[in-house]
Write a protein that holds these residues in place. Structure first.
Motif, mmCIF file in Angstrom:
data_model
loop_
_atom_site.group_PDB
_atom_site.id
_atom_site.type_symbol
_atom_site.label_atom_id
_atom_site.label_comp_id
_atom_site.label_asym_id
_atom_site.label_seq_id
_atom_site.Cartn_x
_atom_site.Cartn_y
_atom_site.Cartn_z
ATOM 1 N N ARG A 130 1.004 -1.308 -0.048
ATOM 2 C CA ARG A 130 0.083 -0.041 0.028
ATOM 3 C C ARG A 130 0.920 1.330 -0.087
ATOM 4 O O ARG A 130 1.911 1.044 0.625
ATOM 5 N N GLY A 152 -7.661 6.743 -5.363
ATOM 6 C CA GLY A 152 -7.752 5.607 -5.188
ATOM 7 C C GLY A 152 -6.042 4.687 -5.428
ATOM 8 O O GLY A 152 -6.099 3.601 -4.974
ATOM 9 N N ALA A 155 -3.387 4.655 -0.290
ATOM 10 C CA ALA A 155 -4.214 4.103 0.651
ATOM 11 C C ALA A 155 -4.444 5.296 1.910
ATOM 12 O O ALA A 155 -5.799 5.229 2.479
ATOM 13 N N ALA A 156 -3.584 6.176 1.870
ATOM 14 C CA ALA A 156 -3.831 7.248 2.905
ATOM 15 C C ALA A 156 -2.819 8.403 2.513
ATOM 16 O O ALA A 156 -1.912 8.555 1.622
ATOM 17 N N CYS A 248 -8.966 8.886 -0.556
ATOM 18 C CA CYS A 248 -8.352 8.150 0.428
ATOM 19 C C CYS A 248 -8.709 8.922 1.623
ATOM 20 O O CYS A 248 -8.725 10.099 1.611
ATOM 21 N N CYS A 325 -5.998 3.802 10.476
ATOM 22 C CA CYS A 325 -6.491 4.119 9.399
ATOM 23 C C CYS A 325 -6.265 2.839 8.403
ATOM 24 O O CYS A 325 -7.048 2.232 7.612
ATOM 25 N N LEU A 326 -5.141 2.082 8.697
ATOM 26 C CA LEU A 326 -4.606 0.935 7.761
ATOM 27 C C LEU A 326 -4.807 -0.213 8.329
ATOM 28 O O LEU A 326 -4.151 -1.178 7.968
ATOM 29 N N PRO A 331 -10.843 -0.193 1.788
ATOM 30 C CA PRO A 331 -10.700 1.299 1.744
ATOM 31 C C PRO A 331 -11.637 1.749 2.393
ATOM 32 O O PRO A 331 -12.960 1.020 2.436
#
Length: 333
Positions: A130, A152, A155-156, A248, A325-326, A331
């Motif tokens: 990611r 997209g 991821a952040a 994201c 978050c991850l 997502p």
């Protein structure tokens, strides 16, 4: 012969890779990717063991924040930092430092960096890793616009005092933009009055958070600014003001206070003397559907160069947010 990773000026474990980007009217152009991959044996067992971080610096700046790199690699991530064309390690003799007339030109720098990281846009679906984007100040504006054009992919998105609005506010920006636009067409490399009195650099030196480095890469009074460059920044601000979707979750770190950039005082060691932080906080709400804003008491413009207590708070907030978050590979947006 393909370029190779070589030792970086920061010393072990940092390495750098030169990324050729062709020529412009000032000659050959390159970007430079710096990496620190941490312990590859233990990384898979850490919270961010499948994450690559790409950091982009701000205006009149380059990557030197080894503590920030250590934060990410301690969590298992592979850390990369990009010195954009005509900045820092990528600045060549005869080039106008930091100059561009279009922030979109950095798409090529970012694409070259992602390819070197094995994060090529053409092969994203095949990647098991990611991507987290992290930008400071102008780098934060650049990455926000890039993410909105490539929803997209990341991821952040982590933004450290991103320059999302002009210091004069929306009304001042709208009044200034036509004048700047005319000058950008007629005299894009013309001179601007100097506005950096060196107090931000003085604040960092007072705090002891600014290491010695090549003076040309981060001059005390900043790079000279030009109408073509300012017009590009204002266009970025207009885009943010209309609203974008980065695709994201985004985390925005800011100081609690803005300090005056025109008079020295000890307040400048505990406030942002570059941006109007309340305006940036408002602008940040327009970059996507999932935005978290963390206001750090006592922080300076580069939150991670603040006094130790503020810096610790920023790292704690970022660690909590990024792991939460991850934690799931699904997502949020």
């Amino acid at each position: 012969m393909a370029a190779e990773w070589v030792p970086d000026i920061l010393g072990s474990p940092f390495e750098q890779l030169t990324l050729p980007l062709g020529d412009d009217d000032e000659g050959p152009v390159v970007a430079t990717l710096v990496r620190s991959t941490g312990n590859r044996l233990t990384a898979p067992f850490k919270p961010l063991g499948d994450v690559d971080v790409l950091y982009v610096h701000g205006w009149s700046d380059y990557f030197f924040q080894t503590e920030l790199a250590d934060f990410w690699t301690d969590l298992g991530a592979r850390f990369f930092a990009l010195d954009l064309r005509k900045y820092g390690r990528s600045l060549r003799e005869g080039q106008t430092p930091g100059y561009t007339a279009d922030l979109g030109v950095y798409d090529a720098d970012i694409a070259a960096a992602l390819a070197a990281m094995d994060q090529s846009l053409a092969h994203r679906d095949a990647s098991s890793r990611r991507l987290v984007l992290m930008g400071h100040s102008t780098g934060g504006l650049t990455l926000t616009l890039w993410a909105a054009r490539h929803p997209g992919v990341a991821a952040a998105l982590v933004l450290n005092s991103p320059w999302l609005e002009l210091q004069l506010g929306a009304v001042g920006r709208q009044a200034l933009a036509p004048i700047v636009g005319v000058r950008a067409r007629l005299d894009p490399l013309g001179a601007h009055p100097a506005v950096d009195l060196g107090y931000y650099t003085r604040a960092q030196r007072t705090l002891g958070s600014l290491p010695e480095g090549p003076a040309a890469w981060r001059p005390e009074l900043g790079f000279a600014t030009h109408p073509g460059w300012l017009n590009a920044v204002l266009e970025g601000h207009r885009t943010i003001a209309r609203g974008v979707e980065v695709g994201c979750p985004a985390f925005v770190l800011l100081s609690r206070r803005t300090g005056s950039a025109f008079t020295w005082s000890d307040e400048l060691t505990a406030s942002d003397s570059v941006l109007v932080v309340d305006d940036i906080a408002r602008a940040a709400t327009r970059i996507g559907a999932f935005v978290t804003i963390a206001r750090i008491d006592g922080a300076v413009h580069d939150v991670f160069l603040s006094a130790p207590e503020s810096r610790r708070t920023a790292y704690v907030r970022l660690r909590e947010w990024i792991i939460g978050c991850l934690a799931s590979r699904h997502p949020l947006v």
